[in-house]
Write a protein that holds these residues in place. Structure first.
Motif, short mmCIF file in Angstrom:
data_model
loop_
_atom_site.label_atom_id
_atom_site.label_comp_id
_atom_site.label_asym_id
_atom_site.label_seq_id
_atom_site.Cartn_x
_atom_site.Cartn_y
_atom_site.Cartn_z
N SER A 84 116.35 99.83 -31.21
CA SER A 84 116.44 100.72 -31.42
C SER A 84 116.08 100.59 -32.94
CB SER A 84 118.10 101.69 -31.56
OG SER A 84 118.44 101.17 -29.93
N GLN B 276 119.05 107.58 -29.23
CA GLN B 276 119.78 106.97 -27.67
C GLN B 276 120.93 107.96 -28.20
OE1 GLN B 276 120.59 102.97 -28.71
NE2 GLN B 276 121.84 102.46 -26.63
N ASP C 164 114.77 106.95 -27.33
CA ASP C 164 115.67 105.61 -26.87
C ASP C 164 116.67 105.72 -25.50
OD1 ASP C 164 116.93 102.79 -27.03
OD2 ASP C 164 117.27 103.82 -29.43
#
Ligand SMILES: Nc1ncnc2c1ncn2[C@@H]1O[C@H](COP(=O)(O)OP(=O)(O)OP(=O)(O)O)[C@@H](O)[C@H]1O
Ligand SMILES: [Mg+2]
Lengths: 419, 239
Positions: B51, B96, B172
């Motif tokens: 990330s 994410q 992500d």
């Protein structure tokens, strides 16, 4: 060029709609903030509206003077200025009956001149059953012209007759306050009253026009001028009221002034030794009189607005902290600094303008309560509405800039991580 | 086809200073070149720095040291407005953690990048709806994130990343919360985007997702462990 302008307008519109959305989503907080602004604006607008009502009621001749009328007397009613001026005014010679009569005779532009004369102190009025008023009733001798010039209408009974005016009968016409005090249930016509040790028969009552500033001006007893002379003599201080045509009122005033100066032998170049009171002069004096009140209100409201502004800044800062993630998201999808800045400043402006509008509306309503009480027309002080609105917009900008700047300069990734 | 380098990372390091002598080396010298229209999967264990790398590539985060050139321009020399423009026009980012505006509905979330791109309201709404339809959320446009399931939120995030037709898509773990069927639907979208000439970089834990890519970069402890081409790409066009 037009393209750039279009983009700019477009961005403002977008920021505005986003600001609106975020105000709607944070309702309670927005309301608490705008309340502060509303109070500040309310006090300014409320007082200014009330003043406006008073001034307009003077203008409409509902209070002191009838329409197109002016009054001439020895001194001016609301005394301001320095002590010497006042002493000089107190030392003026009386206007005698003879002087007043000469004005009445020679004032060709006047429609009516009503000479009158007050007893020096207010009196108690006693009804037959023993009922009494407070010792606050003004007693004056009147000519028939007074009724026209004062806009007095008789709602019960009748006016003085010509013979009563000539021969000095003991008859009286009562103001509304006296009627409500002495004859709440009975018909006053034909009753006998006692004032200052003399008896009078009540022949009429003057219609009430609602009390101004808590009343007092309808606490009067009117008797014929000749009756007054019979009891108290002619050696009094006189005033008179003049009614003119609407178009000729200024000329008429000049004419009366000229005559009175001549009969009182005022040398040319010297100032008048009497006062001419018109609605205009009353308004001027009223404004002068209330200058400090208004100044005080402006100062108090400014402090309130300042406090509200600090409140806005505080809340905006909290809002920036709370919405750190939101700011991060916006930046992550491409918001530039000025986008964020505009959005937050607009939010601050919107809050304060909304508060301002609420304050303005409440202020106008509150101030016009006076108009309701006085039974006159409502007033909207447009200049103050504008000033109030602009002021709170400025407050929004000034106190919104720092929080907005802080928001715009947040680091995108730090903001996204903010919990 | 033009095969220029769009992303050029040289010796990228990211060090978090935790105060005192403690520091976290999230990236320890990553050098990667990604060409136009590549389809790259980044894999690696949790905490390996995926990330962090994505955030740097997406011009959201700045490296502690190293050089990052985006389309030949040194990113550290771009000013705030230029970075904002790159994030807005060039890059679509699926986070994410989704990063949706909690109090706005799906439609507003998806149109957000278009607002900052200066697209008019009507056109914006149309494009946002279209993007939501594409991810199968045509009937959820007025739902707020907390009124959506995890997978639906993820799809809103995907729709937002695609709505401004970015030349580079950074995702992500875009399928982390999805069942394999919905995951495949997202992969079809990515496939389409790739066919249109766009560059795609996605982080995933799942081999079957990574198999869609041309190239798999495996990261471990902030360093590139392996970087290899996938010869037999799996392509999905239908489910
Ligand atoms: N803001 C931060 N401050 C300090 N350390 C951080 C910060 N962000 C990330 N790290 C550390 O950097 C390392 C890499 O984190 P990163 O989020 O890139 O991992 P990841 O590969 O994406 O993991 P996952 O698969 O679980 O998402 C981790 O050890 C993490 O603890
Ligand atoms: Mg991660």
């Amino acid at each position: 060029m037009t393209g750039a302008l279009e983009t700019f307008l477009h961005e403002v519109r977008e920021s505005l709609s986003m600001a609106l959305i975020s105000l709607r989503t944070n309702k309670l907080r927005s309301i608490l903030t705008l309340l502060g602004i509303a109070v500040g604006v309310f006090s300014i607008i409320g007082v200014m509206t009330a003043m406006g009502v008073l001034i307009s009621s003077i203008q409409n001749g509902m209070t002191f003077l009838g329409a197109n009328t002016f009054q001439v007397q020895r001194t001016s009613p609301m005394m301001t200025g320095d002590i010497n001026e006042r002493l000089k005014m107190m030392n003026r010679r009386r206007i005698t009956y003879e002087q007043a009569v000469q004005v009445k005779e020679f004032a060709s532009l006047a429609k009516a001149v009503g000479i009158f004369c007050y007893l020096e102190s207010p009196k108690v009025v006693i009804a037959e059953g023993g009922k009494k008023t407070n010792p606050s009733i003004s007693v004056s001798g009147r000519e028939i012209e007074s009724f026209l010039a004062n806009n007095w209408t008789i709602d019960n009974g009748r006016l003085f007759s010509q013979s009563e005016l000539n021969s000095g009968n003991h008859v009286a016409i009562l103001g509304a306050d006296v009627v409500t005090k002495l004859y709440p249930k009975t018909d006053p016509i034909g009753q006998t009253i006692k004032v200052d040790g003399h008896k009078y028969q009540v022949i009429g009552t003057v219609q009430s026009r609602g009390s101004v500033l808590g009343g007092g001006d309808e606490s009067f007893v009117l008797i014929p001028l000749s009756t007054f002379f019979g009891i108290y003599g002619k050696n009094q201080e006189f005033s008179f009221k003049v009614q003119a045509d609407a178009l000729a009122i200024d000329d008429c005033m000049e004419q009366v002034r000229g005559i009175l100066r001549a009969v009182r032998h005022v040398p040319p170049g010297e100032e008048d030794d009497f006062a001419i009171i018109s609605n205009d002069s009353l308004i001027t004096q009223f404004s002068e009189f209330t200058k400090y009140l208004r100044l005080g209100i402006i100062i108090v409201s400014s402090i309130a607005l300042l406090a509200a502004g600090v409140g806005i800044m505080n809340i905006m800062l909290v809002s920036v902290t709370e919405r750190t993630r939101e700011i991060g998201i916006r930046k992550a999808v491409g918001a530039r600094k000025n986008h964020i800045m505009t959005q937050f400043i607009l939010e601050a402006i919107l809050i304060s303008q909304l508060g301002g509008i609420i304050g303005i509306i409440l202020g106008i309503l509150g101030g016009n309560l006076l108009a309701v009480v006085m039974n006159t027309t409502a007033v909207i002080p447009m200049d103050w509405v504008l000033i109030g609105f602009l002021t709170c917009s400025v407050v929004g900008v000034v106190f919104g800039v720092y929080p907005a700047w802080k928001a715009a300069n947040l680091d995108p990734i730090e903001s996204l991580r903010y919990e | 086809m033009d095969n220029s380098v769009v992303i050029n990372l040289k010796e990228i390091k990211k060090i978090y200073d935790m105060g005192g002598a403690e520091e976290v080396q999230a990236l320890r010298g990553v050098s990667v070149e990604i060409h136009k229209n590549e389809y790259v999967a980044i894999m690696g264990p949790s905490g390996s720095g995926k990330s962090t790398l994505m955030n740097i590539i997406g011009c959201l985060d700045t490296p502690s040291s190293g050089l990052y050139e985006f389309n030949g321009v040194n990113v550290s020399e771009m000013n705030d407005n230029q970075l904002a423009k790159v994030r807005n026009k060039e890059i679509g980012f699926v986070f994410q953690t989704f990063n949706l505006l909690a109090r706005s509905d799906a439609l507003h979330n998806v149109e957000l990048p278009l607002i900052y791109a200066g697209v008019t309201s009507g056109e914006r709404k149309r494009l946002a709806r279209e993007a939501l339809n594409h991810v199968g959320l045509g009937d959820r446009v007025h739902h707020k994130p907390n009124e959506l399931s995890g997978g639906q939120r993820q799809r809103v995030a995907v729709a937002r990343a695609l709505v401004n037709r970015p030349s580079i898509l950074l995702a992500d773990e875009p399928t982390g919360n999805l069942d394999s069927k919905t995951g495949d639907e997202i992969m079809i979208l990515f496939e389409e985007l790739h066919h249109q000439g766009n560059t795609i970089i996605l982080v995933t834990h799942e081999e079957y997702i990574a198999e869609h890519a041309h190239r798999i970069i495996r990261v471990r402890d902030g360093m590139v462990e392996t970087d290899e081409r996938v010869d037999k790409r799996k392509t999905v066009t239908t489910v």
